[in-house]
Design a protein around this motif. Structure first.
Motif, PDB file in Angstrom:
ATOM      1  N   ALA A  58       0.668  -1.194  -0.164  1.00 58.41           N
ATOM      2  CA  ALA A  58      -0.164  -0.249  -0.276  1.00 58.41           C
ATOM      3  C   ALA A  58       1.006   1.265  -0.051  1.00 58.41           C
ATOM      4  N   VAL A  59       1.839   1.760   0.695  1.00 62.50           N
ATOM      5  CA  VAL A  59       2.760   2.312   1.044  1.00 62.50           C
ATOM      6  C   VAL A  59       3.116   3.004   0.028  1.00 62.50           C
ATOM      7  N   GLY A  60       3.785   1.460  -1.334  1.00 60.28           N
ATOM      8  CA  GLY A  60       4.654   1.967  -2.499  1.00 60.28           C
ATOM      9  C   GLY A  60       3.754   2.392  -3.759  1.00 60.28           C
ATOM     10  N   ALA A  61       3.117   1.379  -3.404  1.00 61.49           N
ATOM     11  CA  ALA A  61       1.719   1.724  -4.239  1.00 61.49           C
ATOM     12  C   ALA A  61       0.851   3.537  -4.667  1.00 61.49           C
ATOM     13  N   LEU A  62       1.319   3.936  -3.044  1.00 66.11           N
ATOM     14  CA  LEU A  62       0.251   4.913  -2.877  1.00 66.11           C
ATOM     15  C   LEU A  62       1.550   6.322  -3.481  1.00 66.11           C
ATOM     16  N   LYS A  63       2.688   5.344  -3.400  1.00 64.49           N
ATOM     17  CA  LYS A  63       4.012   7.014  -2.944  1.00 64.49           C
ATOM     18  C   LYS A  63       4.455   6.605  -4.859  1.00 64.49           C
ATOM     19  N   ASP A  64       4.242   5.697  -5.525  1.00 63.44           N
ATOM     20  CA  ASP A  64       4.175   6.178  -6.878  1.00 63.44           C
ATOM     21  C   ASP A  64       2.948   7.337  -7.462  1.00 63.44           C
ATOM     22  N   ALA A  65       1.257   6.515  -7.150  1.00 64.99           N
ATOM     23  CA  ALA A  65       0.411   7.269  -7.220  1.00 64.99           C
ATOM     24  C   ALA A  65       0.792   9.111  -6.668  1.00 64.99           C
ATOM     25  N   THR A  66       0.785   9.138  -5.874  1.00 63.96           N
ATOM     26  CA  THR A  66       1.629  10.501  -5.328  1.00 63.96           C
ATOM     27  C   THR A  66       2.395  11.809  -6.226  1.00 63.96           C
ATOM     28  N   LEU A  67       3.607  10.226  -6.542  1.00 63.16           N
ATOM     29  CA  LEU A  67       4.694  11.059  -7.425  1.00 63.16           C
ATOM     30  C   LEU A  67       4.042  11.783  -9.029  1.00 63.16           C
ATOM     31  N   ASP A  68       3.627  10.737  -9.449  1.00 61.77           N
ATOM     32  CA  ASP A  68       2.336  10.801 -10.889  1.00 61.77           C
ATOM     33  C   ASP A  68       1.349  12.002 -10.704  1.00 61.77           C
ATOM     34  N   ALA A  69       1.144  12.343  -9.665  1.00 69.05           N
ATOM     35  CA  ALA A  69       0.006  13.296  -9.616  1.00 69.05           C
ATOM     36  C   ALA A  69       0.862  14.219  -9.517  1.00 69.05           C
ATOM     37  N   VAL A  70       1.763  14.511  -8.859  1.00 70.85           N
ATOM     38  CA  VAL A  70       2.800  15.849  -8.535  1.00 70.85           C
ATOM     39  C   VAL A  70       3.308  15.989 -10.144  1.00 70.85           C
ATOM     40  N   ASP A  71       3.584  14.662 -11.724  1.00 74.58           N
ATOM     41  CA  ASP A  71       4.318  15.187 -12.770  1.00 74.58           C
ATOM     42  C   ASP A  71       3.348  15.329 -13.414  1.00 74.58           C
ATOM     43  N   MET A  72       2.210  14.860 -13.364  1.00 78.59           N
ATOM     44  CA  MET A  72       0.931  15.596 -13.673  1.00 78.59           C
ATOM     45  C   MET A  72       0.581  17.008 -13.741  1.00 78.59           C
TER      46      MET A  72
END
Length: 81
Positions: A58-72
């Protein structure tokens, strides 16, 4: 752990709605018009999200989603400027 129980809870809620083990039909074989393309896309995204949770937790998936949102957000801001 809490993350594992949260992931299991999410999968148990989603399983009656979507068969997570069945592969999504390609748009060429889908019948019923454009609505199936949207549903297939949603199913593929859900399957990818479940796979991310399985691989990264869960932590890794949410971290990746957060980084993707920052990129967008960054890309959108550059486009708007």
């Amino acid at each position: 752990s809490t993350a594992k129980s949260a992931a299991n809870g999410a999968m148990s809620l989603a399983s009656p709605l979507i068969d997570l083990d069945a592969p999504a039909e390609s748009s060429a074989t889908a019948t019923g018009g454009a609505g199936n393309g949207i549903l297939d896309g949603l199913k593929q995204e859900l399957n990818a999200t479940v796979q991310d949770f399985r691989e990264k937790g869960a932590v890794g998936a949410l971290k990746d989603a957060t980084l993707d949102a920052v990129d967008m957000v960054g890309s959108t801001a550059k486009s708007a400027a």
